[in-house]
Motif scaffolding. Structure first.
Motif, short mmCIF file in Angstrom:
data_model
loop_
_atom_site.label_atom_id
_atom_site.label_comp_id
_atom_site.label_asym_id
_atom_site.label_seq_id
_atom_site.Cartn_x
_atom_site.Cartn_y
_atom_site.Cartn_z
N SER A 138 0.83 -1.22 0.00
CA SER A 138 0.00 0.00 0.00
C SER A 138 0.87 1.26 0.00
CB SER A 138 -0.95 0.00 1.19
OG SER A 138 -0.23 0.29 2.38
N LEU A 139 2.14 1.12 0.34
CA LEU A 139 3.04 2.30 0.34
C LEU A 139 3.65 2.53 -1.04
CD1 LEU A 139 4.97 1.79 3.70
CD2 LEU A 139 2.89 3.11 3.28
N THR A 140 3.32 1.66 -1.99
CA THR A 140 3.87 1.80 -3.35
C THR A 140 2.71 1.93 -4.34
OG1 THR A 140 3.72 -0.52 -3.99
CG2 THR A 140 5.64 0.11 -2.69
N ALA A 141 3.06 2.15 -5.58
CA ALA A 141 2.00 2.24 -6.59
C ALA A 141 1.71 0.85 -7.17
CB ALA A 141 2.45 3.18 -7.71
N THR A 142 2.41 -0.17 -6.66
CA THR A 142 2.29 -1.51 -7.24
C THR A 142 1.01 -2.20 -6.79
OG1 THR A 142 4.67 -1.66 -7.08
CG2 THR A 142 3.49 -3.70 -7.55
N LYS A 143 0.23 -2.67 -7.75
CA LYS A 143 -0.95 -3.48 -7.43
C LYS A 143 -0.67 -4.89 -7.92
CE LYS A 143 -4.31 -0.33 -6.37
NZ LYS A 143 -3.30 0.36 -5.53
N LEU A 144 -0.78 -5.86 -7.03
CA LEU A 144 -0.54 -7.24 -7.45
C LEU A 144 -1.85 -8.02 -7.32
CD1 LEU A 144 2.84 -8.12 -5.65
CD2 LEU A 144 2.49 -7.45 -8.03
N PRO A 145 -2.11 -8.94 -8.26
CA PRO A 145 -3.29 -9.79 -8.12
C PRO A 145 -3.16 -10.67 -6.87
CG PRO A 145 -2.11 -10.27 -10.19
CD PRO A 145 -1.32 -9.23 -9.46
N LEU A 146 -4.29 -11.05 -6.28
CA LEU A 146 -4.24 -11.82 -5.03
C LEU A 146 -3.44 -13.13 -5.16
CD1 LEU A 146 -7.86 -11.24 -3.68
CD2 LEU A 146 -5.72 -10.30 -2.77
N PRO A 147 -3.61 -13.91 -6.24
CA PRO A 147 -2.80 -15.14 -6.31
C PRO A 147 -1.30 -14.87 -6.32
CG PRO A 147 -4.64 -15.26 -7.84
CD PRO A 147 -4.61 -13.85 -7.32
N LYS A 148 -0.90 -13.72 -6.87
CA LYS A 148 0.52 -13.37 -6.88
C LYS A 148 0.98 -13.02 -5.45
CE LYS A 148 4.40 -12.10 -8.89
NZ LYS A 148 5.29 -13.05 -9.54
N ILE A 149 0.13 -12.32 -4.71
CA ILE A 149 0.47 -12.02 -3.30
C ILE A 149 0.63 -13.33 -2.53
CG2 ILE A 149 -0.42 -10.98 -1.15
CD1 ILE A 149 -1.60 -8.75 -2.80
N ALA A 150 -0.24 -14.30 -2.84
CA ALA A 150 -0.14 -15.60 -2.17
C ALA A 150 1.19 -16.28 -2.51
CB ALA A 150 -1.32 -16.49 -2.58
#
Ligand code: GLA
Length: 382
Positions: A138-150
């Motif tokens: 949340s401190l960056t502009a990066t949005k990752l899809p949930l499976p990638k976060i997993a």
């Protein structure tokens, strides 16, 4: 918990945090199948880790654990390269993995608090990793899809913390949905949700026998499962993981395996079949079949995988005689932890009391029992 973590964060760091929540999980069926590319059917539960975060300007990162009441500070450019076998490995592992992906996280203050029972097989670790990763991103502009976060959270646990877990826990902590179980194909990461009827309670009974992943047994079982795939592949090279093997393969070539490897393989191959069948049964509202599959899964976990313990067997044996209980089994990595009992909601309270009393009489141990609901995956709370 939310109000408390906000207050703690303000008191420690004098700023207002954004707060992220990630749940623990209970696995309804499909044990030690994830790293074999197979199927699992967990649900996220209403126990979670909260991660409160705010940026800071001096190039330091400060991480406070409310559970351990410990504050640790590091220069952002000198994060320890190796785990120290303490709670802080989880957030540091997450930070390290994000960096390896080229995602630079600016300096921050982080407060962690959680109520997932530790070492109880309910994935407290995954919930810490996933909550922390959402907070840091949340401190960056990066949005990752949930499976990638997993996947990245799993990588933090595998490569920094040093536990060779599969993908199940981090995946459900990311993708769980209220009142649903999730059937996951751990090879393709395709998944589908199966609604849990509202008149069924998830009764999670803690044997109070602590398991530990860093402990050798999990890794040893995993090695045996991988050995099973290797041996079968010498006969049928298309078998890359035990997911690709059938009971037929075992019939043909099981005799070429060491006894232990044969039993572990039989558990994994049959568990995959049970898990897919259980998802179909849940979908069709066929609770009797679902329950039967859960009991069969427990027997296989106990006899073939040899990952149960006497205390869990006592709990499941009791549950199997209770008409209010649809199905029960030991959940999670094994060797202790919790049983999951699917119980008719109207009778959950009585069931819980009887189970507690029976278990205490049989073992001398006072079990903690949690009445849970299937809950949503990681999200920002505030
Ligand atoms: C632990 C691991 C998971 C999975 C289970 C067993 O929870 O973290 O990846 O292997 O054990 O099903």
């Amino acid at each position: 918990m939310l109000k408390q973590i906000q207050e703690t964060h303000r008191a420690k760091f004098s700023d207002n945090p954004a707060v992220f929540s990630a749940p623990g999980r209970v696995n309804l069926i499909g044990e030690h199948t994830d790293y074999a590319g197979g199927f699992v059917m967990p649900a996220a539960i209403n126990f979670q880790t909260l991660a409160a975060i705010s940026p800071r300007a001096d190039g330091q990162i400060a991480i406070y654990s409310k559970n351990f009441d410990e504050l640790l500070t590091y220069p952002l450019d000198a994060i320890p390269a190796k785990a120290s076998h303490r709670w802080v490995d989880y957030p540091l592992g997450v930070l390290t993995v994000l960096r390896q992906q080229g995602i630079e996280i600016p300096a921050f203050n982080l407060t962690l608090d959680g109520n997932v029972p530790l070492g109880a097989g309910l994935s407290s670790s995954a919930s810490i990793e996933v909550a922390t990763m959402a907070a840091m991103l949340s401190l960056t502009a990066t949005k990752l899809p949930l499976p990638k976060i997993a996947l990245l959270s799993q990588s933090a646990e595998n490569n920094y913390v040093g536990a060779s877990c599969g993908i199940m826990d981090q995946f459900i902590s990311c993708c769980g949905e209220e009142d649903h179980a999730l059937l996951l194909d751990c090879r393709s990461l395709e998944y589908q949700m199966a609604p849990i009827p509202s008149d069924i309670s998830l009764v999670i009974a803690n044997t109070m026998v602590k398991h530990s992943h860093a402990g050798g047994e999990y890794n040893q079982r995993r090695a045996e499962v991988e050995e099973g795939a290797r041996i079968l592949a010498t006969h049928r090279p298309e078998i890359k993981l035990l997911r690709d093997a059938t009971m037929d393969d075992l019939e043909k070539w099981g005799s070429t395996m060491p006894e232990g490897v044969l039993k572990r393989s039989r558990h994994v191959i049959s568990e995959n079949l049970r898990t897919v069948a259980a998802a179909k049964a849940l979908e069709a509202g066929d609770l009797e079949t679902l329950g039967r599959l859960m009991y069969e899964a427990h027997a296989s976990y106990r006899d073939d995988f040899e990952a149960s313990c006497r205390e869990a067997d006592i709990m499941v044996e009791f549950a199997s005689k209770e008409p209010a209980c649809i199905g029960a089994r030991l959940t999670g990595g094994g060797f202790g932890g919790c049983t999951i009992n699917l119980v008719k909601a109207a009778e959950a309270k009585g069931f819980t009391e009887r189970l507690k009393e029976y278990y205490h009489t049989a073992t001398g141990i006072s079990a903690e029992i949690y009445l849970c609901r299937a809950s949503s995956g990681v999200h920002q709370v505030i």
